[in-house]
Structure formats: C-alpha cells, structure tokens
Design a protein around this motif. Structure first.
Motif, short mmCIF file in Angstrom:
data_model
loop_
_atom_site.label_atom_id
_atom_site.label_comp_id
_atom_site.label_asym_id
_atom_site.label_seq_id
_atom_site.Cartn_x
_atom_site.Cartn_y
_atom_site.Cartn_z
N THR A 2 36.64 49.14 51.14
CA THR A 2 37.21 48.80 49.85
C THR A 2 38.28 49.80 49.45
O THR A 2 38.32 50.93 49.92
N LEU A 35 42.37 39.56 35.32
CA LEU A 35 41.66 40.83 35.32
C LEU A 35 42.52 41.86 34.60
O LEU A 35 43.69 42.06 34.95
N PHE A 124 30.14 37.46 46.71
CA PHE A 124 31.33 37.21 45.92
C PHE A 124 31.18 35.90 45.16
O PHE A 124 30.71 34.90 45.70
N CYS A 126 32.38 33.75 41.07
CA CYS A 126 33.08 33.71 39.79
C CYS A 126 32.06 33.52 38.69
O CYS A 126 31.07 32.80 38.87
N SER A 142 32.22 47.74 40.36
CA SER A 142 32.30 46.37 40.88
C SER A 142 33.45 46.22 41.88
O SER A 142 34.45 46.93 41.80
N GLU A 143 33.28 45.29 42.79
CA GLU A 143 34.31 44.98 43.78
C GLU A 143 34.91 43.61 43.47
O GLU A 143 34.23 42.72 42.98
N TRP A 144 36.21 43.47 43.76
CA TRP A 144 36.87 42.19 43.48
C TRP A 144 37.92 41.89 44.53
O TRP A 144 38.34 42.77 45.28
N THR A 174 38.00 47.99 44.57
CA THR A 174 36.81 48.49 43.88
C THR A 174 37.19 49.26 42.64
O THR A 174 38.21 49.96 42.61
N ILE A 183 37.15 40.50 32.72
CA ILE A 183 37.19 39.57 33.84
C ILE A 183 37.14 38.13 33.32
O ILE A 183 36.21 37.77 32.59
N HIS A 198 34.49 38.28 42.35
CA HIS A 198 34.01 39.66 42.36
C HIS A 198 32.55 39.69 42.77
O HIS A 198 31.91 38.65 42.91
N ARG A 199 32.02 40.90 42.95
CA ARG A 199 30.60 41.06 43.31
C ARG A 199 30.11 42.45 42.93
O ARG A 199 30.91 43.37 42.67
#
Length: 217
Positions: A2, A35, A124, A126, A142-144, A174, A183, A198-199
């Motif tokens: 990331t 975002l 991942f 929405c 968070s990761e996106w 990240t 978001i 994202h996740r």
C-alpha cells in the motif's frame, strides 16, 4: 504494497481531495470528488488518551445517535475503558462530530468508536449510505482504491465467477492514523456507480485498532 497518501494540497486521480487544511472537507460536495481527506498528525495528548483506551482485553465499542452535546460527552466518558485518561480523546471526537453536523446542516449524527483486533471489513467494498467519516486513532488506517484500479464487476458478495476487484495491487492507497476522511457511498445521489472502494486494513496478531466513524443523520 500500500501507498501513503500524497503530500498536502493535492487532488489525486481526479476524484480524491487531500489537504492539511480543514477547507478540504467541503470538497466532498463536488461532483467529481468521492473522497476528501484532512491529513493531520495526532497531538501527543490525543495519542496517549487513545492508547489508554486500548489497554483492555475486552471487546469494546461505543455508539451514539443524536446531538453532540453534554449528554454525548458524558455518555462517551461512561463507556470508555479508561475514562480517567479520556479527556483529550473525548474533546477530539466531540469537535469532529460537531464539525460534521455543521458541514451537513444536521443536528443529529451517528458516532461510533470501536476497538478492533481484526479487520472489520477486510474485503474491498462500497458503503450503501450517502457519506461516512472515517478516522483511525490507533493502528493502521483504512485502505482505498483509485478508480482506475477498480473492477466494479467484482464488488458484492464473493462468488467463483466474480472477477478480482483490484486490477493494480500496487495502486492501493492507505490513510494514516489521525487522518479525517469523508467517503461517499452509493447512497449519495449521482455517485451510485462511483462510490469509493475501500476496506479495513489487516491487523497483525496482537495488534489493535481504535476506529471512529461518523454518519450525518
């Protein structure tokens, strides 16, 4: 691997706004933006206050739906694992929640703080709501995915026939802890097919994450 978000005053990939000034948050109302991230290093007192809440082995979360007032701060203090060390964290959560209520012209917000020891949403996805604020006080952020690295045909419940969601693993972004991110979800009118993907980050054994989410109501 990331990537950390880019430096301040940046628009990334045409749809992500990033700045170290609070004026970035209203950019979430721009049609192209899904975002908006206010980058900030957490002050030492907030770091210590947040870390104190993580020194517990019990599962813990706090939820509130209503106005951000004295009843809110009192209820949050009652529920903290370490209330005597909670002042800085309570002040920060209250300030952010009040700002979001003002930004979205509502008196009611849904605030949730959760102490996690595993990824809450590891796949991942929405969100199915209009907009959500996400901020991590302790642990990884968070990761996106940038829009160009997403195959939206892969979203939804995992099935053998679904393609991979991530088309470029090296493009995963990240957030840092302390960052305040708005978001857009698929419930935002006009963003039904462009909601941010994202996740939750993976956590190492024994690692904890203190996550805050705020939903304007």
């Amino acid at each position: 691997m990331t990537q950390r978000l880019a430096p301040a005053s940046t628009t990334l990939f045409g749809h992500a706004a990033l700045d170290d000034d609070v004026s970035v948050l209203p950019r979430i109302f721009e049609e192209a933006i899904n975002l908006a991230v206010l980058t900030r290093p957490l002050p030492a007192d907030i770091v210590l206050s947040a870390q104190a809440q993580c020194q517990t082995d019990r599962a813990w979360q706090f939820s509130w739906l209503g106005e951000v007032d004295e009843a809110f701060t009192a209820d949050l203090r009652r529920h903290l694992p370490a209330p005597d060390a909670g002042d800085a964290l309570i002040d920060d959560v209250s300030t952010i929640a009040s700002a979001i209520a003002f930004l979205f012209e509502t008196e009611t917000v849904g605030v949730r703080l959760r102490l996690l020891d595993s990824a809450m949403c590891p796949r991942f996805h929405c969100d199915n709501l209009p907009v959500r604020l996400v901020s991590t006080y302790v642990g990884p952020g968070s990761e996106w995915l940038p829009a160009h690295a997403v195959n939206r045909a892969g979203l939804g419940a995992p099935r053998p026939e679904r393609p991979d969601i991530v088309t470029e693993p090296g493009a995963i972004q990240t957030m840092a802890n302390g960052d305040i991110a708005l978001i857009k979800g698929s419930g935002w009118v006009g963003c039904e097919e462009r909601a941010l993907v994202h996740r939750s980050p993976a956590l190492a054994p024994g690692e904890k994450r203190l996550l805050m989410t705020i939903d304007p109501a």
